[in-house]
Design a protein around this motif. Structure first.
Motif, short mmCIF file in Angstrom:
data_model
loop_
_atom_site.label_atom_id
_atom_site.label_comp_id
_atom_site.label_asym_id
_atom_site.label_seq_id
_atom_site.Cartn_x
_atom_site.Cartn_y
_atom_site.Cartn_z
N ALA A 193 -7.84 32.54 0.23
CA ALA A 193 -7.63 32.23 -1.19
C ALA A 193 -8.19 30.86 -1.53
O ALA A 193 -8.84 30.67 -2.57
N TRP A 194 -7.92 29.89 -0.67
CA TRP A 194 -8.39 28.52 -0.88
C TRP A 194 -9.92 28.47 -0.89
O TRP A 194 -10.52 27.82 -1.75
N MET A 195 -10.55 29.18 0.04
CA MET A 195 -12.02 29.19 0.11
C MET A 195 -12.63 29.87 -1.12
O MET A 195 -13.65 29.41 -1.65
N VAL A 196 -12.00 30.96 -1.58
CA VAL A 196 -12.50 31.66 -2.77
C VAL A 196 -12.42 30.76 -3.99
O VAL A 196 -13.35 30.70 -4.81
N CYS A 197 -11.31 30.03 -4.12
CA CYS A 197 -11.13 29.12 -5.26
C CYS A 197 -12.19 28.02 -5.25
O CYS A 197 -12.74 27.66 -6.30
N LEU A 198 -12.50 27.48 -4.06
CA LEU A 198 -13.52 26.45 -3.95
C LEU A 198 -14.90 27.01 -4.28
O LEU A 198 -15.69 26.39 -5.00
N ALA A 199 -15.19 28.19 -3.74
CA ALA A 199 -16.51 28.79 -3.93
C ALA A 199 -16.78 29.12 -5.40
O ALA A 199 -17.89 28.93 -5.90
N ASP A 250 -5.21 26.53 -13.23
CA ASP A 250 -4.20 27.57 -13.41
C ASP A 250 -4.54 28.83 -12.63
O ASP A 250 -3.68 29.41 -11.95
N LEU A 251 -5.79 29.26 -12.72
CA LEU A 251 -6.22 30.47 -12.01
C LEU A 251 -6.22 30.23 -10.50
O LEU A 251 -5.85 31.12 -9.72
N ALA A 252 -6.64 29.03 -10.09
CA ALA A 252 -6.63 28.70 -8.66
C ALA A 252 -5.21 28.74 -8.11
O ALA A 252 -4.97 29.24 -7.01
N ALA A 253 -4.26 28.21 -8.88
CA ALA A 253 -2.86 28.23 -8.46
C ALA A 253 -2.39 29.67 -8.26
O ALA A 253 -1.68 29.99 -7.30
N GLY A 254 -2.79 30.56 -9.17
CA GLY A 254 -2.41 31.96 -9.08
C GLY A 254 -3.00 32.65 -7.86
O GLY A 254 -2.31 33.43 -7.18
N LEU A 266 1.72 23.26 0.42
CA LEU A 266 0.71 22.72 1.32
C LEU A 266 -0.69 22.79 0.70
O LEU A 266 -1.47 21.85 0.80
N PHE A 267 -1.00 23.92 0.02
CA PHE A 267 -2.34 24.12 -0.50
C PHE A 267 -2.56 23.58 -1.91
O PHE A 267 -3.66 23.14 -2.24
N ILE A 268 -1.54 23.60 -2.77
CA ILE A 268 -1.75 23.17 -4.15
C ILE A 268 -0.74 22.14 -4.63
O ILE A 268 -0.73 21.77 -5.80
N GLY A 269 0.08 21.65 -3.72
CA GLY A 269 1.10 20.68 -4.12
C GLY A 269 0.52 19.37 -4.61
O GLY A 269 1.19 18.63 -5.33
N GLN A 270 -0.71 19.06 -4.22
CA GLN A 270 -1.32 17.80 -4.63
C GLN A 270 -1.86 17.87 -6.06
O GLN A 270 -2.02 16.86 -6.70
N THR A 271 -2.15 19.07 -6.54
CA THR A 271 -2.75 19.18 -7.88
C THR A 271 -1.83 19.87 -8.88
O THR A 271 -2.00 19.73 -10.07
N VAL A 272 -0.87 20.62 -8.40
CA VAL A 272 0.06 21.33 -9.27
C VAL A 272 1.48 21.02 -8.81
O VAL A 272 1.78 21.04 -7.62
N ASP A 273 2.34 20.72 -9.75
CA ASP A 273 3.73 20.41 -9.43
C ASP A 273 4.44 21.69 -8.97
O ASP A 273 4.67 22.59 -9.76
N VAL A 274 4.75 21.75 -7.68
CA VAL A 274 5.38 22.94 -7.11
C VAL A 274 6.86 22.67 -6.87
O VAL A 274 7.23 21.76 -6.12
N ASP A 275 7.71 23.45 -7.49
CA ASP A 275 9.15 23.35 -7.30
C ASP A 275 9.52 24.17 -6.07
O ASP A 275 9.86 25.34 -6.17
N GLY A 285 -11.32 37.34 -17.36
CA GLY A 285 -11.08 38.53 -16.54
C GLY A 285 -12.12 38.75 -15.46
O GLY A 285 -11.77 39.06 -14.31
N PHE A 286 -13.40 38.58 -15.78
CA PHE A 286 -14.45 38.86 -14.80
C PHE A 286 -14.37 37.90 -13.63
O PHE A 286 -14.48 38.29 -12.47
N LEU A 287 -14.18 36.62 -13.92
CA LEU A 287 -14.10 35.61 -12.87
C LEU A 287 -12.90 35.87 -11.94
O LEU A 287 -13.02 35.78 -10.72
N VAL A 288 -11.77 36.23 -12.54
CA VAL A 288 -10.57 36.52 -11.75
C VAL A 288 -10.79 37.78 -10.91
O VAL A 288 -10.38 37.84 -9.74
N LEU A 289 -11.44 38.78 -11.49
CA LEU A 289 -11.71 40.02 -10.77
C LEU A 289 -12.58 39.75 -9.54
O LEU A 289 -12.32 40.29 -8.46
N VAL A 290 -13.60 38.91 -9.69
CA VAL A 290 -14.46 38.55 -8.55
C VAL A 290 -13.63 37.85 -7.47
O VAL A 290 -13.76 38.15 -6.28
N ALA A 291 -12.75 36.94 -7.89
CA ALA A 291 -11.90 36.22 -6.94
C ALA A 291 -10.98 37.17 -6.19
O ALA A 291 -10.81 37.07 -4.97
#
Length: 318
Positions: A79-85, A91-95, A143-152, A216-222
């Motif tokens: 998931a992390w690699m797909v978001c970077l690529a 918001d979408l990366a967090a999802g 661990l993966f998104i706590g630095q950029t998104v506030d995770v409770d 939608g298309f970008l999310v579908l590719v991810a």
């Protein structure tokens, strides 16, 4: 009739999602039903399992350990690699990452059966990954998104306990104490779960109709990339550890098919509606890709497993 309905639920999901996309106003008011419906699915899963399913873990510890480790390492990393690529918005990366940090999906058990996999192993892997999700999912998300998104973290931990652990334990208890009484209606629970999944997907699509049209298309590719990496990685790693063809198919399906409903519920509760979009689309896609894979594998013979390979598996793990 019920089994036929259950087996066709990806089709119902697509049809109702199309309606929700065109007429979102009919689905948006029911956003609050997502978490209760997810809990209902988990309850249904618990009712169809037994204590023996969990005890079976002790008989196949290395395969279970390998599958669980892949679930919580390969999928978050993919998931992390797909978001970077794809350079996804936050918001979408967090999802996508939240989706990768979730346990295996219950639909994998049906797909595993159709693909001539090991259904018992599939059920145990789903159960184990679900039972440790209350620790693994919040920690990996932080661990993966706590630095950029506030995770409770504590809030997510409580959510997973309420949404997953409590309903599954309740379902197991019902099955344990009333096994004979519910045996005649046990086949109803998968159909109820399938219907609940279809409704959840439609509500999410309706709620995110504008976001879907825009992103939608970008999310579908991810989602396609993430799911594909999970399926291929699960199968490839299993073969590298010299597991049987049946076990390799099972691990591929278990690793590649996430509990997207849980990711949707957690995304809505802790992030944004847009963050729930990857999980909603994954809910449709992973069932379609899984069905396609099952159709292919069901037509190919499964070689008898070489029992002599099992000691080598132990050596690799340790």
């Amino acid at each position: 009739m019920l089994k036929k309905f259950t087996s066709l639920f990806p089709l119902w999901a697509i049809l109702l999602s199309a309606v929700a996309f065109v007429y979102p106003e009919y689905f948006i008011p029911y956003k609050g039903f997502i978490v209760p419906l997810l809990s209902l699915i988990m309850l249904g899963m618990g009712v169809t399992l037994s204590v023996d399913s969990f005890l079976a873990v002790l008989k196949r510890p290395y395969v279970i350990l390998l599958g669980t480790l892949m679930q919580y390492t390969l999928m978050p990393l993919a998931a992390w690699m797909v978001c970077l690529a794809l350079k996804l918005p936050s918001d979408l990366a967090a999802g996508v990452i939240l989706l990768g940090c979730c346990p295996g999906g219950t639909a994998s058990n049906v797909i595993c059966y159709l693909a001539k996999g090991d259904v018992a192993l599939s059920i145990v892997l789903t159960s184990v990954s679900t039972m440790i999700a209350f620790i693994a999912t919040p920690f990996l998300t932080w661990l993966f998104i706590g630095q950029t998104v506030d995770v409770d973290v504590m809030g997510m931990l409580v959510s997973v306990v309420n949404i997953v652990i409590v309903p599954v334990v309740l379902g197991l208890s019902i099955n344990y104490f009333f096994e004979k009484r519910i045996s005649a209606i046990r086949d109803v629970f998968p159909a109820i779960s399938a219907l609940a999944i279809v409704v959840i997907i439609a509500i999410i699509i309706g709620t995110n109709s504008e976001n879907l049209e825009r992103s939608g298309f970008l999310v579908l590719v991810a989602v396609i990339l993430h799911n594909g990496l999970g399926l291929a990685g699960g199968y490839g790693v299993a073969k590298a550890f010299k597991l049987s063809e049946t076990e390799a198919r099972t691990l591929a399906i278990e690793v590649g098919m996430q509990n997207s409903g849980l990711s949707v519920a957690l995304a809505i509760k802790h992030f944004t509606a847009a963050a729930a979009l990857p999980g909603a689309i994954f809910s449709i896609w992973h069932n379609l890709s899984g069905a396609f894979l099952a159709g292919h594998w069901s037509k190919t013979s499964v070689p008898d497993p070489d029992k002599s390979e099992m000691p080598r598996i132990s050596g690799h793990i340790h």
